[in-house]
Each structure stands twice: as C-alpha cells, then as structure tokens.
Motif scaffolding. Structure first.
Motif, short mmCIF file in Angstrom:
data_model
loop_
_atom_site.label_atom_id
_atom_site.label_comp_id
_atom_site.label_asym_id
_atom_site.label_seq_id
_atom_site.Cartn_x
_atom_site.Cartn_y
_atom_site.Cartn_z
N VAL A 181 0.84 -1.20 0.00
CA VAL A 181 0.00 0.00 0.00
C VAL A 181 0.88 1.25 0.00
O VAL A 181 0.66 2.17 -0.79
N LEU A 182 1.89 1.29 0.87
CA LEU A 182 2.79 2.44 0.89
C LEU A 182 3.46 2.64 -0.46
O LEU A 182 3.56 3.77 -0.95
N ALA A 183 3.91 1.54 -1.05
CA ALA A 183 4.59 1.64 -2.35
C ALA A 183 3.65 2.15 -3.44
O ALA A 183 4.04 2.98 -4.26
N ILE A 184 2.44 1.67 -3.43
CA ILE A 184 1.46 2.09 -4.44
C ILE A 184 1.15 3.58 -4.28
O ILE A 184 1.06 4.32 -5.26
N LEU A 185 1.02 4.03 -3.03
CA LEU A 185 0.60 5.40 -2.78
C LEU A 185 1.75 6.41 -2.84
O LEU A 185 1.50 7.62 -2.78
N ARG A 186 2.97 5.94 -3.01
CA ARG A 186 4.11 6.88 -3.10
C ARG A 186 3.94 7.88 -4.23
O ARG A 186 4.32 9.03 -4.09
N ASP A 187 3.41 7.42 -5.35
CA ASP A 187 3.37 8.30 -6.52
C ASP A 187 1.98 8.38 -7.16
O ASP A 187 1.85 8.77 -8.30
N ARG A 188 0.96 8.02 -6.42
CA ARG A 188 -0.40 8.15 -6.96
C ARG A 188 -1.39 8.24 -5.81
O ARG A 188 -1.08 7.88 -4.68
N GLU A 189 -2.58 8.75 -6.14
CA GLU A 189 -3.67 8.88 -5.18
C GLU A 189 -4.91 8.24 -5.78
O GLU A 189 -5.79 8.91 -6.30
N PRO A 190 -4.99 6.90 -5.70
CA PRO A 190 -6.11 6.20 -6.34
C PRO A 190 -7.38 6.28 -5.52
O PRO A 190 -7.36 6.57 -4.32
N ARG A 191 -8.46 5.99 -6.19
CA ARG A 191 -9.72 5.77 -5.47
C ARG A 191 -9.59 4.44 -4.74
O ARG A 191 -8.81 3.57 -5.13
N MET A 192 -10.39 4.30 -3.72
CA MET A 192 -10.35 3.07 -2.92
C MET A 192 -10.56 1.83 -3.79
O MET A 192 -9.88 0.83 -3.64
N ASP A 228 2.23 13.13 5.28
CA ASP A 228 3.67 13.41 5.33
C ASP A 228 4.41 12.27 6.04
O ASP A 228 5.48 11.85 5.58
N ALA A 229 3.83 11.77 7.13
CA ALA A 229 4.45 10.65 7.85
C ALA A 229 4.51 9.41 6.97
O ALA A 229 5.48 8.64 7.00
N GLY A 230 3.48 9.20 6.17
CA GLY A 230 3.46 8.06 5.25
C GLY A 230 4.53 8.19 4.18
O GLY A 230 5.21 7.22 3.86
N HIS A 231 4.69 9.39 3.63
CA HIS A 231 5.75 9.62 2.64
C HIS A 231 7.12 9.40 3.26
O HIS A 231 8.00 8.79 2.63
N THR A 232 7.30 9.86 4.48
CA THR A 232 8.59 9.67 5.16
C THR A 232 8.88 8.19 5.36
O THR A 232 9.98 7.71 5.06
N LEU A 233 7.89 7.44 5.87
CA LEU A 233 8.09 6.01 6.09
C LEU A 233 8.33 5.29 4.77
O LEU A 233 9.21 4.42 4.68
N ALA A 234 7.58 5.63 3.74
CA ALA A 234 7.76 4.99 2.43
C ALA A 234 9.17 5.22 1.92
O ALA A 234 9.82 4.30 1.39
N ALA A 235 9.69 6.43 2.08
CA ALA A 235 11.05 6.73 1.64
C ALA A 235 12.08 5.96 2.46
O ALA A 235 13.06 5.42 1.91
N GLU A 236 11.87 5.87 3.77
CA GLU A 236 12.80 5.14 4.63
C GLU A 236 12.83 3.65 4.27
O GLU A 236 13.89 3.04 4.18
N VAL A 237 11.65 3.08 4.06
CA VAL A 237 11.57 1.66 3.71
C VAL A 237 12.19 1.42 2.34
O VAL A 237 12.90 0.42 2.13
N SER A 238 11.95 2.32 1.41
CA SER A 238 12.56 2.20 0.08
C SER A 238 14.08 2.19 0.18
O SER A 238 14.75 1.40 -0.49
#
Length: 137
Positions: free
Chosen positions: A36-47, A92-102
C-alpha cells in the motif's frame, strides 16, 4: 542442467520477497501494508482502484487503509469529481516512512544487484520494465 528464465525469475522473486518481508517486519508492517505504501508513493487512487491493484475486495482494502489511517500514514479524501468516491493518499508521515523503507530495501538488495556491472544493471532494469508493462498498454 541450465535453468529456465521462469525458474530463475521465481528464485529471484523469493529472494526479493524475503527482503521485502524483512523491511516490512522492521517497520511493523505486513507485506500488504508495505505494498500500500509503495502504491501510494506516486499516486492517489480511489479506494476501488487500490483494492483492484492489490487484488483484494474493497472491504479488505478498506481495513488495510483503516489501519494505516490509525497510524497516521494514510488519509482518505472525497474524490473531487464524485463525492461518493474516496481517494487514498499518503500523509507526510506516510511519505517519510515509504522513503525510509525504500532506502532499506535498496540497501538490502544492493549486494545482489551489485554483482552486475552498470551496463548489465541498466539492461536488467530495461528487461524487467518490459516484463511489467501491461499487455494492453
């Protein structure tokens, strides 16, 4: 006996999945939450689109998003063109975590990828990109 491309791709995927599982566990995420984090890094899909991308029914995807919202990693917003639809995005916290995990995943895979020279790495990236292109694209 020479192994087929299929066998080697499957073996490689097992190695990559082990790295992904380790990174997920180190960040208190399931593998699906990591996706989910990886998918949402560069897009904002509908549920509904997120659920389809994950191969889950909408209620299962909604549960995943609920847990991510509770952790402050994801937000839900009304779709701009349809108030009944929900758009999912990283905070913002999600983007930070996604970047750290990447970064963690990149570091863990570096020894494997580093076995190839720069030209072979570019070629591998090109070939993998061709494998991942949708057949109808």
């Amino acid at each position: 006996m020479e192994k087929s491309a299929t066998d080697l791709l499957v073996q490689t995927s097992f190695t990559v999945v082990a790295v992904l599982n380790q990174a997920a566990a180190e960040n208190d995420l399931s593998l699906t939450q990591l996706r989910v984090l990886a998918i949402l890094r560069d897009r904002e899909p509908r549920m509904a689109a997120l659920a389809a991308h994950l191969g889950l029914d909408k209620s299962s995807a909604s549960g995943l998003v609920d847990r991510a919202v509770a952790r402050g990693l994801v937000r839900r917003s009304p779709a701009p063109d349809d108030g009944r639809a929900v758009v999912v995005s990283l905070t913002d916290a999600g983007h930070t975590l996604a970047a750290e995990v990447s970064t963690q995943i990149g570091t863990a895979l570096a020894p494997l990828i580093g076995r190839l020279g720069p030209a072979d790495q570019r070629r591998l990236a090109t070939l993998l990109g061709r494998l991942l292109v949708a057949p109808d694209a």
